[in-house]
Design a protein around this motif. Sequence first.
Motif, PDB file in Angstrom:
ATOM      1  N   UNK A  53      43.994  43.097  32.832  1.00  0.00           N
ATOM      2  CA  UNK A  53      43.905  44.453  32.516  1.00  0.00           C
ATOM      3  C   UNK A  53      44.400  44.502  33.936  1.00  0.00           C
ATOM      4  N   UNK A  54      44.454  45.587  34.072  1.00  0.00           N
ATOM      5  CA  UNK A  54      45.638  46.478  35.885  1.00  0.00           C
ATOM      6  C   UNK A  54      44.146  45.285  36.778  1.00  0.00           C
ATOM      7  N   UNK A  55      43.080  45.754  36.941  1.00  0.00           N
ATOM      8  CA  UNK A  55      42.752  44.703  37.952  1.00  0.00           C
ATOM      9  C   UNK A  55      42.819  43.617  37.983  1.00  0.00           C
ATOM     10  N   UNK A  58      45.866  43.165  39.546  1.00  0.00           N
ATOM     11  CA  UNK A  58      46.099  43.694  40.753  1.00  0.00           C
ATOM     12  C   UNK A  58      45.219  42.819  41.868  1.00  0.00           C
TER      13      UNK A  58
END
Lengths: 476, 221
Positions: A53-55, A58
């Motif tokens: 996922x994005x998190x 990141x």
Amino acid sequence: MTEVMPKGKLYESQKLALLYFWVALALFGAQILFGLLAAWQYLDPGFLYGKLNFMTNRMLHINAMIVWLLLGFMGGVYWFLPLELGREVVGIRLARFAFFTLVAAVGVVVLVYLLVQYGPGNAFTLWFITEGREYIEAPRWADLGIVAVMAIFLYNVVATALKAKRITGVVAVLMFDLVALAGLYTAGMHYTPNISMDQYFWWWVVHLWVEATWEVLVGSIMAMALMHLLGTPRRIVETWLYLEVALVFGTGILGLGHHYFWIGTPEYWLGLGGFFSALEPIPLVAMVVHAVYDAGMHRMQTVNQPALFWAIAQAFGNFIGAGVWGFMQTLPQINLYSHGTQLAPAHGHLAFFGAYVTAILTVIYMALHQVRRADWPRFDSKLWKWAFVLMVVSIFGMSAAMTVAGFTQTMVERAIGGSTWQAYIEAQTHPWFQNGMVWRFVFGVFFLVSYLVLLWDLATIGKGRAAQAKGVGAHD
Amino acid sequence: MEIGWIETTIGALFATAILTLWLSRGSGWLEPRFWRNAAWVSALIMTGILVYLTIDSLNQIREGSARVPAYTVINKAIGLKRDYEKHRDIPVIGDEVGFFGRTWSEEEAYALVNKGKLTLQSRNCMDCHTLLGNGAYFAPDLTRAWLDPKWENMVMSMTGKATKEEAMAEWLQHPDRYPTFARRMPNLHLSEEEARALVAFLKWMSAIDTNGFPDRFAGVQ
Ligand code: HEM
Ligand code: HEM
Ligand SMILES: [Fe+2]
């Protein structure tokens, strides 16, 4: 400077510095990779959804950055310290041990991030998976490890200075700064359910690192670099360094208040934070003046062409990325609407790149000169210019794209839309915003290309046919 | 005692200048000694002021203070009101309305919000969302999420739940099932208990006095 060591011979400390540099560069690559994945998820939200996922991307993106910049700084210090003090670093075996421990720990943390990603809401997760606090997501056990490595590093700097019975102005600044830098990290290791208190101290790490202690750290590193690159007299370099320290701490410590406008903290921070942070660009202007004046004195002629260009880029990048893009959103009257929009990463990218990536690249080129071609009066290659220009253009392109998107968000979501969930969606689907995200990705791909060119140049500069050794002028 | 920012600013600058000049008497302002003094004087004075303000700020943001509510605020109705003197929104805490159909004691409320905060960190919410405006920008700001009209306008009917807190807890457990736009929040495998704790945390956070951020949330009157 190098009287003690014959040309081309390296201190053990400098050999260790090279290891730091290569691992730093590898993590720089990882940072770019996860940045691109995250940027692509803005364009195609289904991409790796539920898997990576994005998190998580990141988190890997920004943690790789923090670690590689710290490795780069430590490498820079280990490179210059014996030159400053005229002797080998004392605890070299300890330093080597710390290095390999750190690399192993980073490997474990990254594997856990990738394979486990997150855990249940309890203390175990915070200790062994992630603390889930932007930039300092590293689990608590790794925090303790980082503190231990910093302690070894500090010990080495201080003990070497004591042993050398000699302390230069630069080394004195460096020592005090490193103590503050390491101490501040511990402010980020406490858990509290109170989000206002949590963020209060979170900013002690994030702001007081990048806008105070790191700024002084690169100030010292660049001071040493300029002495070697341009032969600027120590007296001048050190006077400038003191001036920069006075201004950075004089404005940046209370400038911390620009993060205390809206987190629940009292109203006086609106005035204090706005005022002092608005002055933060002043020392950055001073650094530009210093670098340009010194380089101009030598008509840009130096012993190391790529290093000098990265040093100049550092001065300007720091001023533009941190000073201009930061100033743009630092007054509370503006920040009320721009806070937490894409304007923040527009500034964050330009500032981290301009102030810190450039500084480390300067030192790496200087180190390679000594390692590979200490006999060349002038270190140069054809390729570095391509990497330099493309990288600078790419980071500006990305930041410009995020600035447009951020402004759209500021107006559509915040000023007009009333900051609700629906207003957020309206801003995110606005064509100006979406175009910004496309261009951010495009320039991100350019950035990757420039990184590969840079790596190639770093791997080959000074090797093979010594064709580039023009050997023009410049002092040795 | 109220601390004035102008007095503090002038005092800090004045003290730094005077002390530097006094310590450096006898040397010109272009000499290294002058700036060496300036460097450590400014570092010490500014750090001193920061420490002092930190003590004051921490007192003012302790839970249960005027700016940061006690955790039992989850039992109350929470709203925002426009303060037309200062031109900013301030949270208003209303009557006892209960939370998930009951009233939570001080210890229970603390335990619940604490669990919510642990869950927030363990799922790394701040690497997609902002809270109090800090974090990542991939998903909406959560400062006033509890007060967001979308729960009542959309999510309650989507999830078929009768109360806002139940709708939020259900949505948080299965965000992949209830999309609001192209970007969906991933399913982070929250337990029922974790989801409720998170809702409590969000409700508590929405009652923090943030000096008016975000401005005119949902068009507050
Ligand atoms: C090299 C120095 C600097 C670096 C690396 C840096 C980096 C950053 C980053 C990464 C953020 C986003 C933090 C987050 O994730 O929430 C940020 C926020 C901010 N920075 Fe800087 N910064 C620097 C210097 C400055 C300076 C000199 C100023 C002011 C003149 C400034 C003003 C701000 C402001 C106002 C914010 C908050 C943005 C918001 O409200 O969302 N920064 N900075
Ligand atoms: C290929 C190049 C890159 C791409 C595609 C990229 C992409 C991204 C993305 C998508 C985010 C998340 C923003 C959000 O939350 O919406 C991010 C955050 C961030 N990136 Fe990058 N990045 C790249 C290179 C870099 C470089 C070179 C640096 C610094 C040296 C950097 C520093 C940061 C920082 C500090 C943040 C957090 C910003 C904030 O919270 O305000 N990135 N990046
Ligand atoms: Fe800051």
